[in-house]
Design a protein around this motif. Structure first.
Motif, PDB file in Angstrom:
ATOM      1  N   LYS A 212       0.842  -1.191   0.000  1.00  0.00           N
ATOM      2  CA  LYS A 212       0.000   0.000   0.000  1.00  0.00           C
ATOM      3  C   LYS A 212       0.880   1.244   0.000  1.00  0.00           C
ATOM      4  O   LYS A 212       1.906   1.302   0.685  1.00  0.00           O
ATOM      5  CB  LYS A 212      -0.912  -0.014   1.229  1.00  0.00           C
ATOM      6  CG  LYS A 212      -1.882   1.144   1.291  1.00  0.00           C
ATOM      7  CD  LYS A 212      -2.789   1.022   2.509  1.00  0.00           C
ATOM      8  CE  LYS A 212      -3.784   2.178   2.570  1.00  0.00           C
ATOM      9  NZ  LYS A 212      -4.665   2.055   3.757  1.00  0.00           N
ATOM     10  N   LEU A 247       8.690   1.546  -4.419  1.00  0.00           N
ATOM     11  CA  LEU A 247       7.448   1.488  -5.196  1.00  0.00           C
ATOM     12  C   LEU A 247       7.431   0.249  -6.090  1.00  0.00           C
ATOM     13  O   LEU A 247       6.393  -0.428  -6.225  1.00  0.00           O
ATOM     14  CB  LEU A 247       7.324   2.759  -6.031  1.00  0.00           C
ATOM     15  CG  LEU A 247       6.009   2.944  -6.811  1.00  0.00           C
ATOM     16  CD1 LEU A 247       4.845   3.075  -5.846  1.00  0.00           C
ATOM     17  CD2 LEU A 247       6.099   4.174  -7.705  1.00  0.00           C
ATOM     18  N   ILE A 251       4.582  -2.225  -4.787  1.00  0.00           N
ATOM     19  CA  ILE A 251       3.371  -2.027  -5.587  1.00  0.00           C
ATOM     20  C   ILE A 251       3.448  -2.754  -6.923  1.00  0.00           C
ATOM     21  O   ILE A 251       2.531  -3.516  -7.288  1.00  0.00           O
ATOM     22  CB  ILE A 251       3.126  -0.518  -5.823  1.00  0.00           C
ATOM     23  CG1 ILE A 251       3.079   0.233  -4.482  1.00  0.00           C
ATOM     24  CG2 ILE A 251       1.847  -0.308  -6.604  1.00  0.00           C
ATOM     25  CD1 ILE A 251       1.976  -0.220  -3.550  1.00  0.00           C
ATOM     26  N   ILE A 252       4.533  -2.546  -7.660  1.00  0.00           N
ATOM     27  CA  ILE A 252       4.621  -3.108  -9.018  1.00  0.00           C
ATOM     28  C   ILE A 252       4.817  -4.622  -8.974  1.00  0.00           C
ATOM     29  O   ILE A 252       4.140  -5.369  -9.699  1.00  0.00           O
ATOM     30  CB  ILE A 252       5.760  -2.430  -9.794  1.00  0.00           C
ATOM     31  CG1 ILE A 252       5.499  -0.922  -9.901  1.00  0.00           C
ATOM     32  CG2 ILE A 252       5.890  -3.048 -11.174  1.00  0.00           C
ATOM     33  CD1 ILE A 252       4.211  -0.551 -10.583  1.00  0.00           C
ATOM     34  N   VAL A 267      -5.761  -3.645  -8.231  1.00  0.00           N
ATOM     35  CA  VAL A 267      -5.352  -2.363  -7.670  1.00  0.00           C
ATOM     36  C   VAL A 267      -6.592  -1.604  -7.213  1.00  0.00           C
ATOM     37  O   VAL A 267      -7.598  -1.525  -7.936  1.00  0.00           O
ATOM     38  CB  VAL A 267      -4.570  -1.536  -8.714  1.00  0.00           C
ATOM     39  CG1 VAL A 267      -4.216  -0.168  -8.150  1.00  0.00           C
ATOM     40  CG2 VAL A 267      -3.318  -2.279  -9.144  1.00  0.00           C
ATOM     41  N   ALA A 269      -7.471   2.160  -5.811  1.00  0.00           N
ATOM     42  CA  ALA A 269      -6.949   3.518  -5.629  1.00  0.00           C
ATOM     43  C   ALA A 269      -8.033   4.403  -5.017  1.00  0.00           C
ATOM     44  O   ALA A 269      -9.198   4.356  -5.415  1.00  0.00           O
ATOM     45  CB  ALA A 269      -6.486   4.100  -6.948  1.00  0.00           C
ATOM     46  N   ILE A 274      -3.168   4.140  -2.579  1.00  0.00           N
ATOM     47  CA  ILE A 274      -3.380   3.092  -3.572  1.00  0.00           C
ATOM     48  C   ILE A 274      -2.923   1.783  -2.936  1.00  0.00           C
ATOM     49  O   ILE A 274      -1.847   1.709  -2.336  1.00  0.00           O
ATOM     50  CB  ILE A 274      -2.622   3.388  -4.875  1.00  0.00           C
ATOM     51  CG1 ILE A 274      -2.950   2.336  -5.929  1.00  0.00           C
ATOM     52  CG2 ILE A 274      -1.125   3.474  -4.650  1.00  0.00           C
ATOM     53  CD1 ILE A 274      -2.448   2.714  -7.314  1.00  0.00           C
ATOM     54  N   ILE A 276      -2.820  -2.691  -3.081  1.00  0.00           N
ATOM     55  CA  ILE A 276      -2.835  -3.896  -3.907  1.00  0.00           C
ATOM     56  C   ILE A 276      -3.489  -5.021  -3.100  1.00  0.00           C
ATOM     57  O   ILE A 276      -3.144  -5.242  -1.930  1.00  0.00           O
ATOM     58  CB  ILE A 276      -1.413  -4.307  -4.321  1.00  0.00           C
ATOM     59  CG1 ILE A 276      -0.670  -3.114  -4.945  1.00  0.00           C
ATOM     60  CG2 ILE A 276      -1.460  -5.476  -5.286  1.00  0.00           C
ATOM     61  CD1 ILE A 276      -1.336  -2.546  -6.171  1.00  0.00           C
ATOM     62  N   ARG A 291      -3.629  -2.237 -14.851  1.00  0.00           N
ATOM     63  CA  ARG A 291      -3.395  -1.989 -13.426  1.00  0.00           C
ATOM     64  C   ARG A 291      -2.142  -1.142 -13.225  1.00  0.00           C
ATOM     65  O   ARG A 291      -2.106  -0.263 -12.359  1.00  0.00           O
ATOM     66  CB  ARG A 291      -3.255  -3.325 -12.698  1.00  0.00           C
ATOM     67  CG  ARG A 291      -4.566  -4.099 -12.653  1.00  0.00           C
ATOM     68  CD  ARG A 291      -4.365  -5.542 -12.229  1.00  0.00           C
ATOM     69  NE  ARG A 291      -5.614  -6.294 -12.346  1.00  0.00           N
ATOM     70  CZ  ARG A 291      -5.719  -7.614 -12.210  1.00  0.00           C
ATOM     71  NH1 ARG A 291      -4.619  -8.329 -11.963  1.00  0.00           N
ATOM     72  NH2 ARG A 291      -6.891  -8.212 -12.335  1.00  0.00           N
ATOM     73  N   ASP A 294      -3.006   2.436 -13.897  1.00  0.00           N
ATOM     74  CA  ASP A 294      -3.681   3.064 -12.750  1.00  0.00           C
ATOM     75  C   ASP A 294      -2.669   3.539 -11.719  1.00  0.00           C
ATOM     76  O   ASP A 294      -2.818   4.632 -11.138  1.00  0.00           O
ATOM     77  CB  ASP A 294      -4.653   2.063 -12.110  1.00  0.00           C
ATOM     78  CG  ASP A 294      -5.821   1.724 -13.024  1.00  0.00           C
ATOM     79  OD1 ASP A 294      -6.106   2.515 -13.939  1.00  0.00           O
ATOM     80  OD2 ASP A 294      -6.434   0.646 -12.828  1.00  0.00           O
ATOM     81  N   VAL A 295      -1.648   2.750 -11.481  1.00  0.00           N
ATOM     82  CA  VAL A 295      -0.614   3.160 -10.521  1.00  0.00           C
ATOM     83  C   VAL A 295       0.132   4.389 -11.027  1.00  0.00           C
ATOM     84  O   VAL A 295       0.375   5.350 -10.271  1.00  0.00           O
ATOM     85  CB  VAL A 295       0.358   1.989 -10.270  1.00  0.00           C
ATOM     86  CG1 VAL A 295       1.502   2.449  -9.382  1.00  0.00           C
ATOM     87  CG2 VAL A 295      -0.364   0.825  -9.632  1.00  0.00           C
TER      88      VAL A 295
END
Length: 834
Positions: A212, A247, A251-252, A267, A269, A274, A276, A291, A294-295
């Motif tokens: 997150k 990140l 996240i990725i 994802v 947001a 944001i 996951i 997705r 969106d990030v």
């Protein structure tokens, strides 16, 4: 005073007397004891007195009247003056000596005054330095106070001011005070750095475990102020770099899920965060790319440009590489059925690149390049997959075997046909192959330089010779090379099974004479069974798949595909597949199968036949070199196995030590063990190879080993210089023990009434010579001469060989000389007749 003394002389004498009396040599005043000024004055007085005396003397000398008494009184007066001057000088010296203690006191007092003045200056300098240090320390404390109050910029200003002051102040140069102050400055800088990093982490909070990203804006510490402070300290770039790595990791990576193929996380947001999902689900490439978009949108809209400006330089290229390695590379299909989905994937990748470009970012060029290289990448994936299939086939093989049939149609003459009719079905190849024996092209069979066994394989008699990996010290090791018809450049002819295209050799007569081809020959079908594993069929399946896909992709239904240009490249994959098989098969066969090299030989030739048929069916002439390479590879495997077995039986037979003293113990026991072990080894090899090789190939291979043994026995016996009767009997028994191997070459017949005739002479090139050797060892001199003159002993032995054996077996006598002369005469007559 003398009356004749002149006045000038008298005056000079008086003057000298006065001076010497006033300043005698023993009482001369030392100049060092006088003050310089006093001495100078006394000398001036003396000089003036002397000048006065000399002037008066001169005046007197000019007159006639000379008053000596007056002159003497004046001299005495002068002497008295000089005495007074000397006393005065002594007083001066005494007074001078009394002034030295005073001068020392003056010097001491002056030094003390200077020391006190220096101490005063030092104390003043120390005081000023301490005051400056106190001021700088107060500044550092003020900076810490600003930092505690949250006034980061003021703390940074104080830090920079203090740092400049410490480095600029001359009082601190190369002193411990300067180092201590610099350490305090560094400590304050580290405190400010930690404060800013904590503030940065609070404002841009990344929860790696929860996957997150949360943006926290507070009134006390805003993100802009933190960025400005980090910029002042040159810490923004490292902070942004660390943020990008976090990140990617938090996240990725959960979106891409490299460890779980075809699965990804959704994802979610919100306004300032944001997140996951922790639960992964089956996803497509398009969903994963959406997705990630969106990030990227969340980052671009919620983070200032000072942070996002560096994303195109490092974050986007790293993201592109991760997308390719995690999803796109595995999305390349290996089957044609996946091309439609692959085309959609390429479209989504281009769409993703355009979205990144719309953000004003670069770094997506790797994705665009990947799409442009799709044909090459697809062909590379097919190549890698096909080679990996070969590896998996070899690794997964359980060694299952099956019988396959080799069928050939050949033109045979009536003579060959009669031979085939007399032979059994399983022995057709032995009789037919003997027609092609290169030995039959010569009047005799016993030359050591001749190689053997070409006949049994039905190969052409080529002139080219090929180097074999083993050395050939005698004829016993040459048999297998010619059995394959190997040449220096043509390993393709090294094959123990019958080859196609040899019908012209089929017409040669069995008896070995050079006869013309019978015009009335007819075509016969030749069949033979041999054993292969399940591996060749699996390899053929992989090859057929490449050819079929190459033809399919050229159809109109795939005309719009981006990879259609690589369809022709699929036809190059069978070559790589077969090369992979050749590169890895030896190790797998050797580990998983007994007699693995023989299985590899059968599989290679079977695979070569099938690939040849496949190439003819699809008109792929490019596969012909691969077929030949496969045959060459198989024959090489056979050659290695044969050389291994020849080495074994030769080493076993070496235990007889050349049969020297074979009738005496302990040499007799060693000879018996060596011969027995050699015979047993050949029988064991026959049992091992019989289920694998075809009947003719098995007999040919065993015949090659038997030839190795008997050739060595023949050479060892011929090398014996003297053979006694007891030795002769033992040698005959050893040879008879080896002759029992004849039962291996006895054909099986379905009719019990048919007499089975061993075909040993067909497969063992020196068999007849070996049997004649037994006859020689147990025959009389007359019998040997008869065999030479009336029999066929001359077809197997040369005159020199027979003569050497006679000389070794029989003592010197007239009968022996006559027999030797007769043998030589007959040999010359035969040579003249030829």
């Amino acid at each position: 005073m003398a009356a004749n003394t002149s006045e000038p002389e008298i005056c000079q004498s008086v003057l000298d007397f006065v001076i010497e009396g006033a300043y005698p040599a023993s009482e001369t005043i030392i100049a060092a004891d006088f003050p310089v000024s006093a001495l100078s004055r006394e000398l001036d007085l003396l000089a003036k007195a002397r000048e006065q005396v000399e002037s008066e003397i001169n005046a007197l000398s000019q007159g006639n009247n000379f008053d000596a008494d007056g002159w003497i009184s004046q001299a005495k007066q002068l002497h008295a003056d000089i005495e007074r001057s000397r006393a005065t000088a002594r007083d001066i010296v005494a007074q001078h000596e009394n002034t030295e203690p005073l001068e020392l006191k003056v010097h001491d007092a002056t030094a003390k005054v200077g020391l006190i003045e220096t101490e005063i200056e030092f104390n003043q300098a120390v005081t000023s330095t301490l005051e400056e240090v106190q001021r700088l320390c107060q500044q550092l404390d003020a900076g810490r106070t600003f930092l505690a109050e949250g006034k980061v910029m003021d703390a940074i200003d104080t830090l920079e001011e203090t740092d400049i002051a410490v480095r600029r102040e001359n009082l601190f140069t190369n002193t411990n005070v300067m180092h201590i102050l610099l350490e305090n400055v560094c400590e304050l800088r580290q405190e400010i750095t930690n404060f800013l990093q904590n503030s940065w982490s609070e404002l841009l909070h990344i929860d790696k475990l929860g996957a997150k990203l949360t943006l926290c804006q507070t009134t006390e510490h805003s993100l802009e102020d933190t960025i400005a402070a980090l910029t002042r300290l040159d810490l923004l770039a490292p902070a942004v770099d660390k943020f990008q790595k976090s990140l990617l990791a938090a996240i990725i990576d959960p979106i891409l899920l490299p460890a779980l193929h075809s699965h990804s996380r959704r994802v979610q947001a919100s306004g300032s965060s944001i997140e996951i999902d922790l639960q992964a689900s089956k996803s497509t490439v398009a969903e994963v790319l959406d997705r990630i978009v969106d990030v990227l949108k969340f980052i671009r809209h919620n983070l200032p440009s000072s942070i996002t400006n560096s994303f195109p330089d490092s974050f986007i290229p790293a993201l592109s590489s991760k997308i390719i390695s995690s999803w796109l590379s595995s999305a390349i299909p290996t089957e044609l059925t996946g091309l439609v989905e692959f085309e959609n994937t390429l479209d989504h990748v281009l769409k993703f690149s355009r979205t990144v470009e719309s953000f004003g970012w670069h770094g997506h060029e790797e994705l665009v390049s990947w799409v442009n290289q799709a044909p090459r990448l697809w062909l590379t994936r097919r190549r890698v997959d096909s080679l990996d299939q070969v590896r998996r086939v070899l690794a997964a093989s359980q060694g299952n075997t099956k019988q396959v049939e080799r069928v050939e149609k050949e033109e045979v003459s009536p003579t060959d046909e009669a031979l085939l009719e007399n032979a059994t079905t399983d022995d057709w190849d032995a009789g037919w192959d003997d027609d092609n024996d290169p030995e039959t092209k010569r009047p005799g069979h016993g030359s050591k330089e001749e190689e053997e066994d070409v006949s049994a394989w039905g190969l052409d008699d080529d002139d080219d010779k090929e180097d074999l990996p083993e050395s050939k010290p005698d004829a016993s090791q040459d048999d297998d090379g010619e059995a394959w018809g190997w040449g220096d450049e043509d390993e393709e002819e090294q094959q123990p099974n019958t080859e196609k295209g040899n019908s012209q050799d089929m017409a040669k007569p069995v008896n070995g004479k050079n006869a013309a081809h019978d015009i009335s020959s007819r075509e016969v079908t030749l069949r033979e069974q041999y054993t292969v594993t399940d591996i060749p069929e699996c390899i053929l399946g992989i090859v057929r798949q490449q050819i079929a896909d190459s033809e399919t992709i050229s159809q109109p239904m795939h005309s719009n595909s981006r990879v259609v240009s690589s369809g022709a490249g699929l036809l190059a994959l069978p070559t790589l597949i077969l090369a992979m098989f050749k590169a890895t098969a030896s190790s797998f066969y050797g580990i998983k199968l007994n007699s693995g090299q023989m299985y590899l030989y059968n599989d290679s030739l079977y695979l070569a036949d099938q690939v040849r048929d496949l190439a003819e069916e699809h008109q792929l002439s490019r596969l012909q070199p691969d077929v030949e390479a496969l045959e060459k590879f198989g024959k090489l495997s056979y050659s290695k196995e044969m050389q291994t077995q020849r080495t074994i039986v030769t080493d076993l037979l070496d235990g007889a030590q050349g049969f020297s003293q074979c009738s005496e113990q302990p040499y007799l026991g060693e000879c018996e063990n060596a011969v027995s072990a050699t015979v047993d080894r050949i029988r064991d090899v026959y049992k091992e190879w019989q289920p694998i090789l075809s009947q003719s190939a098995c007999l040919q291979s065993i015949g090659s080993l038997v030839s190795t043994v008997i050739n060595k026995i023949i050479l060892d016996i011929e090398d014996l210089g003297d053979i006694s009767e007891s030795q002769s009997q033992r040698l005959v028994s050893f040879c008879n023990q080896v002759s029992l191997l004849e039962d291996l070459f006895t054909p099986e017949t379905s009719d019990d009434t048919t007499e089975r005739v061993p075909m040993t002479a067909v497969y063992v090139r020196s068999w007849l010579k070996f049997q004649y050797l037994v006859n020689i060892l147990e025959s009389s001199l007359a019998d040997i001469k008869f065999l030479w003159t009336e029999g066929e002993l001359g077809l197997e032995f040369s005159p020199e060989e027979v003569i050497d054996l006679i000389e070794a077996l029989f003592a010197e006598s007239d009968y022996r000389r006559k027999a030797i002369a007769e043998i030589r005469r007959v040999a010359r007559d035969r040579q003249i007749a030829l």
